[in-house]
Design a protein around this motif. Structure first.
Motif, short mmCIF file in Angstrom:
data_model
loop_
_atom_site.label_atom_id
_atom_site.label_comp_id
_atom_site.label_asym_id
_atom_site.label_seq_id
_atom_site.Cartn_x
_atom_site.Cartn_y
_atom_site.Cartn_z
N VAL A 248 0.75 -1.36 -0.05
CA VAL A 248 -0.05 0.22 0.12
C VAL A 248 1.02 0.86 0.45
O VAL A 248 0.85 2.26 -0.54
CB VAL A 248 -0.55 0.02 1.15
N ALA A 249 1.99 1.43 1.12
CA ALA A 249 2.76 2.71 1.05
C ALA A 249 3.71 2.18 -0.57
O ALA A 249 3.97 3.79 -0.66
CB ALA A 249 3.36 2.11 1.86
N LEU A 250 3.91 1.81 -1.18
CA LEU A 250 4.75 1.99 -2.64
C LEU A 250 3.73 2.11 -3.44
O LEU A 250 4.43 2.85 -4.74
CB LEU A 250 5.28 0.88 -2.60
N GLY A 251 2.54 2.24 -3.72
CA GLY A 251 1.15 1.89 -4.14
C GLY A 251 1.50 3.97 -4.24
O GLY A 251 1.85 4.40 -4.17
N ASP A 252 0.51 4.31 -5.65
CA ASP A 252 0.60 5.93 -5.87
C ASP A 252 -0.90 6.93 -5.14
O ASP A 252 -0.87 7.69 -4.81
CB ASP A 252 -0.27 5.44 -7.29
N ASP A 259 -1.54 -2.68 -6.17
CA ASP A 259 -1.88 -3.41 -7.59
C ASP A 259 -1.26 -5.34 -8.05
O ASP A 259 -1.47 -5.47 -9.21
CB ASP A 259 -2.01 -2.24 -9.03
N ASN A 260 -0.45 -5.43 -7.00
CA ASN A 260 0.08 -6.73 -7.84
C ASN A 260 -0.72 -7.96 -7.31
O ASN A 260 0.17 -9.05 -7.78
CB ASN A 260 1.00 -6.55 -6.77
N ASP A 261 -1.94 -7.83 -6.71
CA ASP A 261 -2.76 -8.90 -6.54
C ASP A 261 -3.25 -9.31 -8.13
O ASP A 261 -3.46 -8.09 -8.29
CB ASP A 261 -4.04 -8.75 -5.47
N PRO A 262 -3.53 -10.22 -8.56
CA PRO A 262 -4.56 -10.65 -9.81
C PRO A 262 -5.65 -9.42 -9.72
O PRO A 262 -5.97 -9.24 -10.91
CB PRO A 262 -5.23 -12.11 -9.64
#
Length: 398
Positions: A248-252, A259-262
């Motif tokens: 979450v912290a690395l997301g926009d 976003d890495n989950d399918p």
């Protein structure tokens, strides 16, 4: 708490140390085993003799070394023991029967898992395991036991799931107790990421037995398994490797942090008009998996938009992996899980590039490797947990 060790525990430890040496070195002589373990040659000779009598080791051949006595090359007997691993995934259950080397003797899967019916699903799991053992023809006396791997978070004390997003109706269900009752043998329950890294170390053997490893698990969710000097880290409550907040912290933003989950990768592809038809809901897991594979195929065939989605996810995950590597001073990163074979073209290069950047660890390189277990890392790893608990050289177990 550090426990003392009785003489019987020390004896067991030394026997396991010899088996551990053979897993690291491969077929070898008693002299090499002594050098690897720090035991004397006479001690190793006595241990090897006992292990041969018990059926764990065999003599392969002798090798002449000049004027001295020929060296006897010994190795592990793979059929000395077996273990069963079960992986309860939200979309599928898989079971694997392994020999002492960690090689798959038999495996099977079932899609009869109901997110809303844990009891019926566990009946199916027990049937799956019993059928696997019966069909394999192995001597049941050589079966050490079984272990179940599940998606976290996990209540380590009871073997039950804690408020998991993937199997909400299973929250609080004593999976270990239920399987123990159905199978008539104790069934410990561990996180699937813990199983994955345990299996990777056991099956890979060799240098992996001394590595500090980060296993990146890519399935319905994304997780991390950790091993220090070849020993998997379970954590205080069995939940080491939870990385949701990091992603979450690395997301926009809060929406795209995972976003890495399918589910999110497929949703983004639909939002951009890359995938046709209707986007699956969060609970349509088989559709998510199928559409993720389709997204990877489209990207591989040259669709720039699809490739951009997957590369961005790979780069974000690589940044998280670098952080974990730095914290644990790891020397090995392994990617694996049910979706790895599809995501590898987009995830592997960003990881290699990110880990090649200048770092506080100095010039020490980090290997980035694909798993040696194929797609069934949860089931294979769970079975390896059984083998590891019995044969890894550790003193002071409680």
């Amino acid at each position: 708490m550090r426990s003392g060790a009785s003489l019987s525990h020390v004896s067991q430890y030394n026997e396991n140390a010899v088996i551990h040496a053979l897993r690291a070195l491969g077929p070898t002589s008693q002299t090499d085993i002594a050098a690897h373990t720090g035991l004397s040659v006479p001690a190793v000779s006595s241990i090897v003799r006992n292990l041969r009598q018990e059926g764990y080791l065999t003599e392969l051949r002798t090798e002449s070394v000049g004027r001295g006595r020929p060296r006897v090359i010994v190795d592990i007997v793979a059929s000395a023991n077996y273990a069963i691993g079960l992986h309860i995934d939200p979309a599928i259950m898989s079971a694997a029967l392994l020999d002492l080397r960690g090689q798959v003797v038999a495996a099977n899967t079932s899609v009869s898992i109901d997110p809303n019916d844990p009891s019926g699903s566990l009946d199916e799991a027990a049937t799956l395991i019993e059928g696997l053992v019966a069909g394999s023809g192995i001597d049941r006396e050589r079966l050490l036991g079984a272990c179940a791997a599940v998606p976290g978070p996990l209540d380590d004390a009871t073997g039950s799931l804690i408020d998991t997003v993937w199997l909400p109706s299973w929250t609080g269900v004593n999976i270990g107790g239920a399987l123990t009752h159905r199978l008539g043998t104790p069934v410990p329950v561990i996180k699937d990421t813990h199983a994955a890294v345990t299996g990777e170390v056991w099956v890979r053997g060799g240098d992996a037995l001394d590595s500090t490893m980060v296993f990146v698990y890519l399935g319905i969710g994304t997780g991390i398994g950790l091993a220090m000097r070849g020993e998997a880290i379970r954590g205080a409550w069995g939940n080491a490797g939870e990385i949701g907040r990091m992603l979450v912290a690395l997301g926009d933003d809060d929406k795209h942090g995972m976003d890495n989950d399918p589910f999110h990768l497929v949703q983004e592809a639909h939002e951009r008009g890359i995938l046709p038809a209707t986007a699956p809901s969060r609970w349509e897991l088989h559709q998510q998996e199928a559409q993720l594979r389709e997204l990877c195929r489209i990207a591989t065939d040259g669709d720039a938009g699809a490739a951009a989605i997957l590369r961005a996810a790979g780069e974000r995950l690589a940044e998280m992996v670098v952080m974990v590597v730095e914290v644990f001073d790891a020397d090995t990163v392994v990617y694996g899980g049910p979706n790895w074979e599809h995501l590898q073209p987009f995830y592997e290069a960003p990881a290699v590039a990110a880990l090649a950047r200048p770092s506080a660890r100095g010039p020490h390189p980090v290997q980035v490797l694909p798993t040696v277990m194929g797609t069934a890392v949860g089931a294979i790893g769970a079975a390896c947990f059984v083998l590891d608990e019995r044969f890894a050289p550790r003193l002071g177990r409680r």
